[in-house]
Design a protein around this motif. Structure first.
Motif, PDB file in Angstrom:
ATOM      1  N   SER A 104       0.837  -1.204   0.000  1.00  0.00           N
ATOM      2  CA  SER A 104       0.000   0.000   0.000  1.00  0.00           C
ATOM      3  C   SER A 104       0.870   1.252   0.000  1.00  0.00           C
ATOM      4  O   SER A 104       0.571   2.235  -0.698  1.00  0.00           O
ATOM      5  CB  SER A 104      -0.933   0.006   1.213  1.00  0.00           C
ATOM      6  N   ARG A 105       1.943   1.226   0.743  1.00  0.00           N
ATOM      7  CA  ARG A 105       2.817   2.391   0.817  1.00  0.00           C
ATOM      8  C   ARG A 105       3.605   2.575  -0.471  1.00  0.00           C
ATOM      9  O   ARG A 105       4.031   3.692  -0.796  1.00  0.00           O
ATOM     10  CB  ARG A 105       3.763   2.264   2.011  1.00  0.00           C
ATOM     11  N   ALA A 106       3.796   1.485  -1.239  1.00  0.00           N
ATOM     12  CA  ALA A 106       4.539   1.572  -2.505  1.00  0.00           C
ATOM     13  C   ALA A 106       3.648   1.975  -3.683  1.00  0.00           C
ATOM     14  O   ALA A 106       4.156   2.229  -4.782  1.00  0.00           O
ATOM     15  CB  ALA A 106       5.207   0.233  -2.801  1.00  0.00           C
ATOM     16  N   MET A 107       2.361   2.043  -3.462  1.00  0.00           N
ATOM     17  CA  MET A 107       1.435   2.371  -4.541  1.00  0.00           C
ATOM     18  C   MET A 107       1.640   3.815  -5.012  1.00  0.00           C
ATOM     19  O   MET A 107       1.677   4.748  -4.197  1.00  0.00           O
ATOM     20  CB  MET A 107       0.004   2.171  -4.051  1.00  0.00           C
ATOM     21  N   LEU A 108       1.791   4.013  -6.317  1.00  0.00           N
ATOM     22  CA  LEU A 108       2.037   5.333  -6.895  1.00  0.00           C
ATOM     23  C   LEU A 108       0.782   5.882  -7.561  1.00  0.00           C
ATOM     24  O   LEU A 108      -0.169   5.140  -7.837  1.00  0.00           O
ATOM     25  CB  LEU A 108       3.162   5.245  -7.933  1.00  0.00           C
ATOM     26  N   VAL A 109       0.805   7.157  -7.863  1.00  0.00           N
ATOM     27  CA  VAL A 109      -0.313   7.781  -8.564  1.00  0.00           C
ATOM     28  C   VAL A 109      -0.564   7.067  -9.891  1.00  0.00           C
ATOM     29  O   VAL A 109      -1.717   6.817 -10.270  1.00  0.00           O
ATOM     30  CB  VAL A 109      -0.049   9.284  -8.780  1.00  0.00           C
ATOM     31  N   ARG A 110       0.490   6.707 -10.629  1.00  0.00           N
ATOM     32  CA  ARG A 110       0.297   6.048 -11.913  1.00  0.00           C
ATOM     33  C   ARG A 110      -0.393   4.692 -11.748  1.00  0.00           C
ATOM     34  O   ARG A 110      -1.082   4.232 -12.652  1.00  0.00           O
ATOM     35  CB  ARG A 110       1.607   5.895 -12.659  1.00  0.00           C
ATOM     36  N   HIS A 111      -0.228   4.062 -10.589  1.00  0.00           N
ATOM     37  CA  HIS A 111      -0.865   2.765 -10.372  1.00  0.00           C
ATOM     38  C   HIS A 111      -2.371   2.900 -10.193  1.00  0.00           C
ATOM     39  O   HIS A 111      -3.134   2.100 -10.740  1.00  0.00           O
ATOM     40  CB  HIS A 111      -0.247   2.070  -9.156  1.00  0.00           C
ATOM     41  N   VAL A 112      -2.808   3.903  -9.437  1.00  0.00           N
ATOM     42  CA  VAL A 112      -4.260   4.067  -9.299  1.00  0.00           C
ATOM     43  C   VAL A 112      -4.867   4.607 -10.585  1.00  0.00           C
ATOM     44  O   VAL A 112      -6.031   4.326 -10.902  1.00  0.00           O
ATOM     45  CB  VAL A 112      -4.627   4.962  -8.096  1.00  0.00           C
ATOM     46  N   ALA A 113      -4.104   5.349 -11.361  1.00  0.00           N
ATOM     47  CA  ALA A 113      -4.607   5.849 -12.643  1.00  0.00           C
ATOM     48  C   ALA A 113      -4.786   4.743 -13.658  1.00  0.00           C
ATOM     49  O   ALA A 113      -5.616   4.862 -14.570  1.00  0.00           O
ATOM     50  CB  ALA A 113      -3.671   6.924 -13.193  1.00  0.00           C
ATOM     51  N   SER A 114      -4.029   3.665 -13.531  1.00  0.00           N
ATOM     52  CA  SER A 114      -4.066   2.588 -14.537  1.00  0.00           C
ATOM     53  C   SER A 114      -4.681   1.302 -14.002  1.00  0.00           C
ATOM     54  O   SER A 114      -4.537   0.249 -14.617  1.00  0.00           O
ATOM     55  CB  SER A 114      -2.638   2.295 -15.033  1.00  0.00           C
ATOM     56  N   MET A 115      -5.387   1.361 -12.883  1.00  0.00           N
ATOM     57  CA  MET A 115      -6.036   0.181 -12.292  1.00  0.00           C
ATOM     58  C   MET A 115      -5.008  -0.915 -12.020  1.00  0.00           C
ATOM     59  O   MET A 115      -5.279  -2.099 -12.190  1.00  0.00           O
ATOM     60  CB  MET A 115      -7.144  -0.354 -13.198  1.00  0.00           C
ATOM     61  N   ALA A 116      -3.828  -0.541 -11.585  1.00  0.00           N
ATOM     62  CA  ALA A 116      -2.747  -1.488 -11.313  1.00  0.00           C
ATOM     63  C   ALA A 116      -2.260  -1.332  -9.878  1.00  0.00           C
ATOM     64  O   ALA A 116      -1.064  -1.311  -9.605  1.00  0.00           O
ATOM     65  CB  ALA A 116      -1.605  -1.278 -12.297  1.00  0.00           C
ATOM     66  N   SER A 117      -3.207  -1.248  -8.947  1.00  0.00           N
ATOM     67  CA  SER A 117      -2.861  -1.008  -7.545  1.00  0.00           C
ATOM     68  C   SER A 117      -2.231  -2.224  -6.885  1.00  0.00           C
ATOM     69  O   SER A 117      -1.727  -2.122  -5.759  1.00  0.00           O
ATOM     70  CB  SER A 117      -4.118  -0.605  -6.761  1.00  0.00           C
ATOM     71  N   GLY A 118      -2.266  -3.372  -7.534  1.00  0.00           N
ATOM     72  CA  GLY A 118      -1.768  -4.607  -6.951  1.00  0.00           C
ATOM     73  C   GLY A 118      -2.868  -5.496  -6.414  1.00  0.00           C
ATOM     74  O   GLY A 118      -2.623  -6.660  -6.092  1.00  0.00           O
ATOM     75  N   HIS A 119      -4.095  -4.975  -6.322  1.00  0.00           N
ATOM     76  CA  HIS A 119      -5.230  -5.802  -5.924  1.00  0.00           C
ATOM     77  C   HIS A 119      -5.642  -6.694  -7.101  1.00  0.00           C
ATOM     78  O   HIS A 119      -5.585  -6.267  -8.258  1.00  0.00           O
ATOM     79  CB  HIS A 119      -6.396  -4.931  -5.486  1.00  0.00           C
ATOM     80  N   GLU A 120      -6.090  -7.880  -6.793  1.00  0.00           N
ATOM     81  CA  GLU A 120      -6.486  -8.818  -7.842  1.00  0.00           C
ATOM     82  C   GLU A 120      -7.979  -8.790  -8.125  1.00  0.00           C
ATOM     83  O   GLU A 120      -8.444  -9.490  -9.035  1.00  0.00           O
ATOM     84  CB  GLU A 120      -6.061 -10.238  -7.450  1.00  0.00           C
ATOM     85  N   ALA A 121      -8.735  -7.992  -7.373  1.00  0.00           N
ATOM     86  CA  ALA A 121     -10.184  -7.915  -7.574  1.00  0.00           C
ATOM     87  C   ALA A 121     -10.680  -6.570  -7.059  1.00  0.00           C
ATOM     88  O   ALA A 121      -9.969  -5.846  -6.345  1.00  0.00           O
ATOM     89  CB  ALA A 121     -10.886  -9.062  -6.844  1.00  0.00           C
ATOM     90  N   GLU A 122     -11.889  -6.235  -7.431  1.00  0.00           N
ATOM     91  CA  GLU A 122     -12.560  -5.021  -6.968  1.00  0.00           C
ATOM     92  C   GLU A 122     -12.512  -4.949  -5.443  1.00  0.00           C
ATOM     93  O   GLU A 122     -12.737  -5.943  -4.749  1.00  0.00           O
ATOM     94  CB  GLU A 122     -14.017  -5.055  -7.458  1.00  0.00           C
ATOM     95  N   THR A 123     -12.227  -3.765  -4.917  1.00  0.00           N
ATOM     96  CA  THR A 123     -12.113  -3.591  -3.463  1.00  0.00           C
ATOM     97  C   THR A 123     -13.230  -2.743  -2.866  1.00  0.00           C
ATOM     98  O   THR A 123     -13.183  -2.427  -1.678  1.00  0.00           O
ATOM     99  CB  THR A 123     -10.765  -2.936  -3.101  1.00  0.00           C
ATOM    100  N   LEU A 124     -14.241  -2.359  -3.638  1.00  0.00           N
ATOM    101  CA  LEU A 124     -15.190  -1.344  -3.187  1.00  0.00           C
ATOM    102  C   LEU A 124     -15.871  -1.740  -1.875  1.00  0.00           C
ATOM    103  O   LEU A 124     -15.902  -0.952  -0.926  1.00  0.00           O
ATOM    104  CB  LEU A 124     -16.236  -1.084  -4.270  1.00  0.00           C
TER     105      LEU A 124
END
Length: 475
Positions: A104-124
């Motif tokens: 979570s701490r390594a997650m970058l702005v580009r990762h949330v912009a490209s749906m590449a946060s590292g989660h394997e499924a929807e987290t809503l």
């Protein structure tokens, strides 16, 4: 700015193929078209709305909202307000001590912009459960399954977090920030955006805008950020936003996902042809650089891939290298067809065939086997007055009164914009379709006098929960 209009043939578009597409989409099972605009060589060559929808009315664009959020990110990047390689947590210092997962701490702005946060499924749902009313907090508390940047998951809180970053660094809502930089230059009229409980606009959904906002956004990207001679977006941003940053093949559910397996950019999907902004139930801005064209669609369907198949099979052949010959009659037929587009109304008579036994104020309870759709809908009443019959739906402290017209669609603006069609099929049964005109959604209500019950079924189910009276753009 008014988009310039041209005849199809003058821009190398075959009206015969556009007519074939209209025939196909209207005949397709389960696809309810609402609007179509085709732009080629910067000229609108075909546009129309299926009544009771109208061009100027705002409608819910669902996840096309994401592409507008991405555009705001491109503008903020150019202004030095954000950086793509900044850690997401750096924008929320109040959460720094609480977010301890290294991914979570390594997650970058580009990762949330490209749906590449590292989660394997929807987290809503998980993020809502953990967030205590703060969806960003909840999202960052859901540990990514893999390193950010290595896996795709279509993930609403990722876009919400991007939108929250933008609203924090600009000190404005998305709409206020976009108004002078994008919405006004593009000539997009009044828009609204749904908010969460904290007052932040959702970013991932909830944008209500006129249908031609899709064509205008698509044309801006087709022109690599230039609009009417003025540069609004950098060409570098357009290129980055619309290229594939993360692979999507095999990770989305469904048997036929040809246009969802081409990769994901910054809140844009790659397609078999070009790329697109994409919203639930058939809201599309299809950008086709190889044809110098944009196709904007709004619709109501669960078969979004089927709708795209029709576009590729029927509309793409319309784009020619040179003006097609002998199109005068077809162009006249197309102009007439576009002017008369209409959704077929539900059948029914404005009054029961036999009046004996009917009484004003008949009340209906929910059928015992009808608990799935709009569960808060508790009762229905059918009344008659000097103006005819009226259906009233009761729902958790709200009521929605729906006068029935003499035939076809009857539009009512209050308490919210709806169109009503249908009526009595016999002396015992009243069946009514209610089209919520600022959304893609249609509800069918059927009342049985013999049983004293009613049923309610959505054609497409609203994705934002709430009472029927919430199915409108915010005011």
């Amino acid at each position: 700015m008014t988009l310039t209009v041209s005849t199809p043939a003058a821009q190398g578009v075959a009206a015969t193929d556009v007519l074939a597409f209209l025939d196909a989409v209207e005949a397709a099972d389960g696809i309810q078209p609402h609007s179509l605009t085709i732009v080629r060589h910067d000229r609108v060559v075909a546009t129309g709305c299926w009544a009771p929808y109208t061009p100027e009315r705002r409608r819910l664009l669902y996840s096309v909202s994401k592409s507008f959020t991405a555009t705001a990110a491109g503008l903020a990047l150019a202004e030095g307000l954000i950086r793509l390689d900044d850690p997401v947590i750096s924008y929320f210092p109040e959460l720094d001590a609480e977010i301890t997962d290294p991914r979570s701490r390594a997650m970058l702005v580009r990762h949330v912009a490209s749906m590449a946060s590292g989660h394997e499924a929807e987290t809503l749902d998980r993020a809502r459960a953990l967030g205590g009313g703060d969806l960003v907090r909840g999202f960052l508390l859901v540990p990514p399954d893999r390193d950010p940047g290595t896996v795709f998951a279509y993930n609403q809180p990722a876009t919400f977090t991007l939108a929250a970053i933008l609203q924090r660094v600009t000190g404005q809502t998305l709409t206020d920030y976009l108004r002078p930089r994008l919405l006004d230059p593009l000539g997009i009229g009044d828009v609204t955006w749904l908010t969460d409980r904290s007052g932040r606009q959702l970013g991932f959904s909830g944008l209500h805008a006129p249908a031609d906002a899709l064509a205008r956004l698509g044309l801006l990207y087709l022109r690599r950020g230039v609009w009417d001679g003025e540069r609004l977006l950098s060409p570098q941003w357009v290129a980055e936003a619309t290229r594939a940053h993360i692979a999507t093949a095999g990770v989305m559910a469904g048997d036929d996902r040809q246009d969802w397996d081409r990769g994901y950019g910054f809140q844009f999907w790659r397609s078999r042809h070009g790329y697109r902004a994409d919203g639930a139930y058939g809201q599309f801005a299809l950008v086709l650089p190889e044809h110098d064209a944009v196709i904007a669609l709004t619709a109501a369907t669960v078969d979004m891939q089927g709708l795209l198949h029709l576009v590729w099979d029927r509309l793409l052949p319309a784009f020619r290298a040179a003006p097609p010959p002998g199109q005068d009659d077809a162009e006249a037929a197309l102009a007439e067809r576009l002017a008369g587009l209409a959704l077929p109304p539900a059948p029914g008579k404005p009054a029961p065939p036999e009046r004996a036994g009917h009484r004003s104020g008949a009340a209906f309870t929910r059928s015992g086997g009808d608990g799935a759709d709009q569960p808060g809908l508790r009762g229905a009443t059918v009344t008659e007055d000097d103006d005819g019959w009226r259906l009233t739906l009761q729902e958790e402290g709200h009521s929605l009164r729906l006068p029935l017209g003499p035939g076809g669609w009857t539009v009512h603006e209050r308490p919210l914009p709806v169109a009503v069609s249908g009526g009595w099929s016999d002396g015992d049964t009243l069946a009514v379709d209610v089209q919520f005109l600022e959304t893609p959604h249609r509800l069918r209500v059927a009342c049985s006098r013999a049983e004293g019950t009613f049923t309610a079924r959505w054609h497409t189910t609203p994705l934002h929960p709430g009472p029927l009276t919430s199915l409108r753009a915010s005011r």
